[in-house]
Design a protein around this motif. Structure first.
Motif, PDB file in Angstrom:
ATOM      1  N   LYS A  38     101.320  25.347  53.361  1.00  0.00           N
ATOM      2  CA  LYS A  38     102.064  25.996  52.244  1.00  0.00           C
ATOM      3  C   LYS A  38     101.087  25.950  51.082  1.00  0.00           C
ATOM      4  O   LYS A  38     100.033  25.219  50.944  1.00  0.00           O
ATOM      5  N   HIS A  39     101.154  26.959  50.176  1.00  0.00           N
ATOM      6  CA  HIS A  39     100.460  27.020  49.018  1.00  0.00           C
ATOM      7  C   HIS A  39     101.150  27.727  48.043  1.00  0.00           C
ATOM      8  O   HIS A  39     102.066  28.365  48.121  1.00  0.00           O
ATOM      9  N   ASN A  40     100.715  27.511  46.901  1.00  0.00           N
ATOM     10  CA  ASN A  40     101.605  28.220  45.692  1.00  0.00           C
ATOM     11  C   ASN A  40     100.462  29.049  44.680  1.00  0.00           C
ATOM     12  O   ASN A  40     100.857  29.000  43.537  1.00  0.00           O
ATOM     13  N   GLU A  41      99.384  29.378  45.184  1.00  0.00           N
ATOM     14  CA  GLU A  41      98.337  29.855  44.250  1.00  0.00           C
ATOM     15  C   GLU A  41      98.800  31.250  43.847  1.00  0.00           C
ATOM     16  O   GLU A  41      98.875  32.132  44.690  1.00  0.00           O
ATOM     17  N   PRO A  42      98.992  31.398  42.401  1.00  0.00           N
ATOM     18  CA  PRO A  42      99.462  32.704  42.089  1.00  0.00           C
ATOM     19  C   PRO A  42      98.634  33.993  42.103  1.00  0.00           C
ATOM     20  O   PRO A  42      99.288  35.220  42.437  1.00  0.00           O
ATOM     21  N   ILE A  43      97.174  33.635  42.135  1.00  0.00           N
ATOM     22  CA  ILE A  43      96.350  35.031  42.653  1.00  0.00           C
ATOM     23  C   ILE A  43      96.586  35.636  43.786  1.00  0.00           C
ATOM     24  O   ILE A  43      96.363  36.809  43.956  1.00  0.00           O
ATOM     25  N   PHE A  44      97.056  34.708  44.770  1.00  0.00           N
ATOM     26  CA  PHE A  44      97.043  35.395  46.093  1.00  0.00           C
ATOM     27  C   PHE A  44      98.745  35.886  46.312  1.00  0.00           C
ATOM     28  O   PHE A  44      99.030  36.714  47.130  1.00  0.00           O
ATOM     29  N   LEU A  45      99.546  34.996  45.559  1.00  0.00           N
ATOM     30  CA  LEU A  45     100.889  35.302  45.824  1.00  0.00           C
ATOM     31  C   LEU A  45     101.302  36.742  45.151  1.00  0.00           C
ATOM     32  O   LEU A  45     102.004  37.405  45.428  1.00  0.00           O
ATOM     33  N   HIS A  46     100.849  36.863  43.784  1.00  0.00           N
ATOM     34  CA  HIS A  46     101.227  37.969  42.993  1.00  0.00           C
ATOM     35  C   HIS A  46      99.927  38.546  42.376  1.00  0.00           C
ATOM     36  O   HIS A  46      99.825  39.010  41.405  1.00  0.00           O
ATOM     37  N   GLY A  47      98.750  38.865  43.308  1.00  0.00           N
ATOM     38  CA  GLY A  47      97.819  39.690  42.997  1.00  0.00           C
ATOM     39  C   GLY A  47      96.915  40.146  44.012  1.00  0.00           C
ATOM     40  O   GLY A  47      97.168  41.231  44.434  1.00  0.00           O
ATOM     41  N   LEU A  66     108.135  38.594  37.528  1.00  0.00           N
ATOM     42  CA  LEU A  66     108.728  39.456  36.125  1.00  0.00           C
ATOM     43  C   LEU A  66     107.417  39.491  35.201  1.00  0.00           C
ATOM     44  O   LEU A  66     107.469  40.343  34.313  1.00  0.00           O
ATOM     45  N   ALA A  67     106.525  38.488  35.103  1.00  0.00           N
ATOM     46  CA  ALA A  67     105.453  38.443  34.149  1.00  0.00           C
ATOM     47  C   ALA A  67     104.452  39.613  34.552  1.00  0.00           C
ATOM     48  O   ALA A  67     103.341  39.829  33.664  1.00  0.00           O
ATOM     49  N   GLU A  68     104.615  40.535  35.547  1.00  0.00           N
ATOM     50  CA  GLU A  68     103.833  41.609  35.759  1.00  0.00           C
ATOM     51  C   GLU A  68     104.060  42.702  34.664  1.00  0.00           C
ATOM     52  O   GLU A  68     103.407  43.786  34.617  1.00  0.00           O
ATOM     53  N   ILE A  69     104.938  42.346  33.739  1.00  0.00           N
ATOM     54  CA  ILE A  69     105.187  43.254  32.443  1.00  0.00           C
ATOM     55  C   ILE A  69     103.771  43.112  31.781  1.00  0.00           C
ATOM     56  O   ILE A  69     103.580  44.149  30.990  1.00  0.00           O
ATOM     57  N   THR A  72      91.918  40.687  35.040  1.00  0.00           N
ATOM     58  CA  THR A  72      91.497  39.683  36.147  1.00  0.00           C
ATOM     59  C   THR A  72      91.148  40.520  37.493  1.00  0.00           C
ATOM     60  O   THR A  72      90.211  39.995  38.222  1.00  0.00           O
ATOM     61  N   LEU A  73      91.769  41.565  37.909  1.00  0.00           N
ATOM     62  CA  LEU A  73      91.384  42.136  39.086  1.00  0.00           C
ATOM     63  C   LEU A  73      90.616  43.687  38.631  1.00  0.00           C
ATOM     64  O   LEU A  73      90.426  44.261  39.870  1.00  0.00           O
ATOM     65  N   HIS A  74      90.245  43.739  37.667  1.00  0.00           N
ATOM     66  CA  HIS A  74      89.295  45.134  37.381  1.00  0.00           C
ATOM     67  C   HIS A  74      89.923  46.249  37.819  1.00  0.00           C
ATOM     68  O   HIS A  74      89.200  47.157  38.302  1.00  0.00           O
ATOM     69  N   PHE A  75      91.236  46.330  37.816  1.00  0.00           N
ATOM     70  CA  PHE A  75      92.127  47.694  37.930  1.00  0.00           C
ATOM     71  C   PHE A  75      92.082  47.836  39.859  1.00  0.00           C
ATOM     72  O   PHE A  75      92.386  48.892  40.143  1.00  0.00           O
ATOM     73  N   VAL A  76      91.320  46.874  40.463  1.00  0.00           N
ATOM     74  CA  VAL A  76      91.243  46.845  42.081  1.00  0.00           C
ATOM     75  C   VAL A  76      92.711  46.237  42.471  1.00  0.00           C
ATOM     76  O   VAL A  76      92.849  45.272  42.903  1.00  0.00           O
ATOM     77  N   ARG A  77      93.757  47.203  42.657  1.00  0.00           N
ATOM     78  CA  ARG A  77      94.987  46.771  42.894  1.00  0.00           C
ATOM     79  C   ARG A  77      95.852  47.835  43.400  1.00  0.00           C
ATOM     80  O   ARG A  77      95.558  48.970  43.427  1.00  0.00           O
ATOM     81  N   THR A  78      96.979  47.595  44.034  1.00  0.00           N
ATOM     82  CA  THR A  78      97.945  48.749  44.521  1.00  0.00           C
ATOM     83  C   THR A  78      98.294  49.583  43.433  1.00  0.00           C
ATOM     84  O   THR A  78      98.326  49.104  42.137  1.00  0.00           O
ATOM     85  N   TRP A  79      98.466  50.713  43.624  1.00  0.00           N
ATOM     86  CA  TRP A  79      98.770  51.810  42.926  1.00  0.00           C
ATOM     87  C   TRP A  79      99.752  51.706  41.754  1.00  0.00           C
ATOM     88  O   TRP A  79      99.479  52.039  40.709  1.00  0.00           O
ATOM     89  N   PRO A  80     100.938  51.030  42.080  1.00  0.00           N
ATOM     90  CA  PRO A  80     101.807  50.828  40.913  1.00  0.00           C
ATOM     91  C   PRO A  80     101.534  50.122  39.756  1.00  0.00           C
ATOM     92  O   PRO A  80     101.667  50.477  38.846  1.00  0.00           O
ATOM     93  N   PHE A  81     100.817  49.003  40.283  1.00  0.00           N
ATOM     94  CA  PHE A  81     100.288  48.260  38.964  1.00  0.00           C
ATOM     95  C   PHE A  81      99.169  49.031  38.134  1.00  0.00           C
ATOM     96  O   PHE A  81      99.194  49.071  37.076  1.00  0.00           O
ATOM     97  N   VAL A  82      98.232  49.716  39.073  1.00  0.00           N
ATOM     98  CA  VAL A  82      97.155  50.437  38.166  1.00  0.00           C
ATOM     99  C   VAL A  82      97.665  51.389  37.323  1.00  0.00           C
ATOM    100  O   VAL A  82      97.177  51.515  36.052  1.00  0.00           O
ATOM    101  N   ILE A  83      98.633  52.132  37.897  1.00  0.00           N
ATOM    102  CA  ILE A  83      99.316  53.202  36.854  1.00  0.00           C
ATOM    103  C   ILE A  83      99.931  52.477  35.875  1.00  0.00           C
ATOM    104  O   ILE A  83      99.874  53.181  34.616  1.00  0.00           O
ATOM    105  N   TYR A  84     100.602  51.469  35.986  1.00  0.00           N
ATOM    106  CA  TYR A  84     101.392  50.940  34.846  1.00  0.00           C
ATOM    107  C   TYR A  84     100.225  50.551  33.737  1.00  0.00           C
ATOM    108  O   TYR A  84     100.440  50.715  32.624  1.00  0.00           O
TER     109      TYR A  84
END
Length: 697
Positions: free
Chosen positions: A94-103, A561-564, A572-584
């Motif tokens: 079990k873990h709740n590290e946000p950088i892995f759950l939502h990043g 929801l905080a992904e707004i 944080t991720l220097h735009f290295v992320r899945t395309w919907p987040f990068v496009i936003y």
């Protein structure tokens, strides 16, 4: 199978909310197991057998280590340990590290934990180091932008496995119950030679003649030694002394220098003085201060102890009150408290020399030296208390000392600048130069490098912590974020939200650079109508209320929801992320080229929270004139790009980012329209409609 069914009888290995199927995980760690024993009555571990042969122990890390992760909760890992101290397998329960759950996703997290499989807990683990010159250390790749989480994992695995090993396995020595005698009972003036004679300083010499008559060395090792530039009769000639021991340190350093040493050490840490005058030293020519010495190792009871230079003589020349022998290299090395090292027990120093065992294989030969300090130094610990390891947050703060120092200097400079802003804004070019340099520093150093982007997540994490039981250690895990929040919280009541939003927010700086680029490219700006502007400003407050409310329902939903906020994607991720987040994130930056800082003005929930707290600052130092707003509208229409000046000429401190453009205008007679009209003949006459019209400047 019986193995799986019987696991359900042990609640220590079955917790509500676990994200891992524990019986299946144990089956994977011990694939040849046929039965399990009873839960140990002393510690929560379960023996695993193949028929009557003990394969090892299964246990959860949460029962032995309680290091808080970045989420404020410990990471629980199922660990399988064999009788020799080998980590047979590890599964994250079990873990709740946000950088892995939502990043980054959980994949990199699980891959990092998997690196420990089939490694012994006797090994010395170094995480994410660029210097990998020591063949005796085990180097694991860290995870960029998740430093805190991986350090928590490392401490959790090593600490819990060591506790089980010391309790259940042979050859794993428990901590000694001896402590140093009080200084008043054990101090006397001694010179260097006397300290050596009493065994308080170790003199280690290996002459070349001893190497030449040795028949145990491999020819490859001898060949490497033969290539050494021989300037003396000794291959190794060095002194080693634990100068944090008052009897040793004060006789060598004196009172003042010994006090300076103590200021550089944390509770429970040891300091090892190294002097080398032989042809082969404990450091090589590529040695970098504040790093481990490449050639020297220290073990105790088979466990490696991390040695790291504290750069004690970076700003001070070596100073001693007694005469020292000649030396070529001198350093003071730190032994951290969490290493479990005991001065009272036998220790083994090792000098390693690398050689080629084959064309592709580099190995290291260790020259060992066993050392035991005099028994007269120690006494039995009446309380038999074993020191707890240094908290992770303290280690993180220490490791990031220079980053913390630079940011603190910037914050001090920023505060002084705001206090002395009247003197600065009289010089238009100097003000713009200071602001430009500040924005570059905030974006590149605080944002991209130090990962100092504040977030609305911090706000409702704090609210939840206050609601559920506040633990400051959780917030101390990230010193940069902690320092920035303390500074921002204080400055809100002094200057308003503008000090952060205009001078400390990395994404805000990124938007400003997008706006500057738009001007260079002559991109026409969209001017929002006043009624629409007011409506848009209120939107970020609605978003803030929604996010904070959702946090009390589900923190997981609130973080999604905080992904707004585009902060995680861009900073944080220097735009290295899945395309919907990068496009936003990219769309927001492109839009900010048409509408100045559009995200800050209309969408930012963090800015809304800061605006609520900083709406009525103690100091309203942005100077206004009687003519501002009536009749002059220059600052409102042309200078304030974020539309934080009311039609009356007043500053809306809830929206102002304090870019200082309006006060630069007022303080410069060549820019301010009022001053220009006063300098003209007949300027006291006002046009028939009562409004002064100006051309853009």
């Amino acid at each position: 199978m019986f193995f799986v069914v019987s696991l359900t009888l042990h609640p220590a290995l079955s917790k509500e909310g676990d994200v891992t199927d524990i019986p299946t995980a144990i089956d994977e760690i011990f694939p040849t197991a046929t039965r399990i024993g009873e839960l140990d009555p002393d510690i929560p571990v379960i023996p695993i057998y193949q028929l009557n042969e003990l394969l090892g122990y299964a246990f959860e890390s949460q029962h032995f280590a309680n290091f808080m992760g970045f989420s404020g909760e410990p990471i629980n890992i199922l660990i399988g340990l064999d009788p020799q101290g080998l980590l047979l397998g590890l599964k994250v329960i079990k873990h709740n590290e946000p950088i892995f759950l939502h990043g980054l996703g959980e994949g990199p997290f699980f891959e990092f934990v998997e690196q420990y499989k089939n490694h012994s807990i006797r090994e010395r683990y170094i995480i994410g180091s660029d210097d990998r010159s020591s063949p005796t250390a085990t180097y694991f790749d860290g995870i960029t932008r998740a430093t805190v989480s991986v350090l928590v994992v490392n401490d959790t695995i090593v600490t819990s496995a060591l506790k089980v090993a010391r309790a259940k396995l042979d050859g794993f020595v428990a901590p000694s119950n001896k402590i140093l005698k009080p200084e008043a009972e054990n101090f006397e003036p001694l010179n260097f030679d006397q300290l050596v004679e009493r065994g308080l300083i170790t003199h280690w010499q290996i002459p070349y003649t001893d190497i030449e008559i040795t028949t145990q060395l491999k020819s490859e090792v001898v060949a490497v030694i033969d290539d050494i530039d021989k300037k003396s009769d000794y291959f190794i000639d060095m002194y080693m002394a634990f100068i944090n021991i008052p009897l040793v340190g004060k006789n060598l350093l004196g009172e003042d220098e010994f006090a300076r040493l103590q200021e550089n050490l944390k509770p429970g840490e040891h300091a090892l003085l190294m002097l080398s005058n032989g042809d082969y030293s404990y450091v090589n020519n590529e040695f970098v201060p504040q790093t481990p010495p490449s050639n020297l190792s220290l073990t105790q009871s088979g466990f490696p102890t991390d040695l790291r230079d504290i750069d004690f003589y970076s700003f001070y020349d070596p100073s001693y009150i007694t005469e020292l022998p000649d030396y070529k290299d001198i350093h003071i090395l730190r032994l951290k408290s969490q290493s479990g090292f005991e001065l009272s027990r036998e220790m083994t120093f090792g000098m390693g020399i690398n050689y080629k065992a084959s064309f592709f294989d580099i190995q290291q030969h260790i020259f060992p030296l066993s050392v035991t300090l005099p028994e007269s130094l120690f006494m039995l610990n009446p309380d038999a208390i074993v020191d707890e390891p240094m908290p992770l947050w303290m280690r993180i703060w220490f490791d990031r000392t220079w980053i913390i120092a630079i940011i603190c200097l910037y914050l001090i400079g920023l505060t002084v600048m705001f206090i002395k802003q009247t003197a600065l804004v009289k010089h238009e070019q100097a003000t713009h130069w200071v602001r430009g340099v500040s924005l570059i520093f905030v974006l590149c150093f605080i944002g991209f490098y130090a990962q100092g982007q504040l977030s609305v997540v911090n706000i409702y994490t704090l609210l939840l912590a206050l609601y559920n039981g506040f633990k400051i250690e959780v917030f101390l895990l990230d010193p940069v974020i902690f320092i920035l929040w303390v500074f921002v919280f204080v400055s809100l009541f002094l200057f308003g939200r503008g000090l952060y939003c205009g001078w400390l927010c990395p994404f805000g700086a990124l938007q400003e650079f997008a706006g500057m680029l738009a001007k260079k490219l002559s991109i026409k700006q969209i001017k929002i109508k006043p009624q629409h502007h007011k409506l848009g400003q209120s939107l970020k407050y609605v978003i803030l209320v929604g996010l904070v409310g959702s946090a009390f329902i589900s923190l997981n939903i609130a973080e999604q929801l905080a992904e707004i906020e585009p902060f995680k994607t861009s900073i944080t991720l220097h735009f290295v992320r899945t395309w919907p987040f990068v496009i936003y994130a990219v769309l927001l930056l492109l839009l900010s080229m048409k509408i100045h800082k559009v995200y800050c003005r209309y969408l930012c929930p963090l800015g809304a929270g800061l605006a609520i707290l900083g709406r009525f600052p103690l100091f309203k130092w942005l100077r206004r004139r009687d003519e501002c707003g009536s009749p002059c509208q220059l600052c409102k229409t042309k200078k304030c790009e974020i539309d934080a000046i009311k039609s009356t000429g007043e500053i809306d401190y809830g929206e102002c980012i304090q870019c200082l453009e309006c006060v630069v205008t007022i303080e410069n007679p060549n820019i301010c329209v009022i001053d220009k009209y006063k300098g003209k003949k007949g300027s006291s006459r006002r046009p028939a409609n009562g409004v002064i019209t100006v051309k853009p400047i």
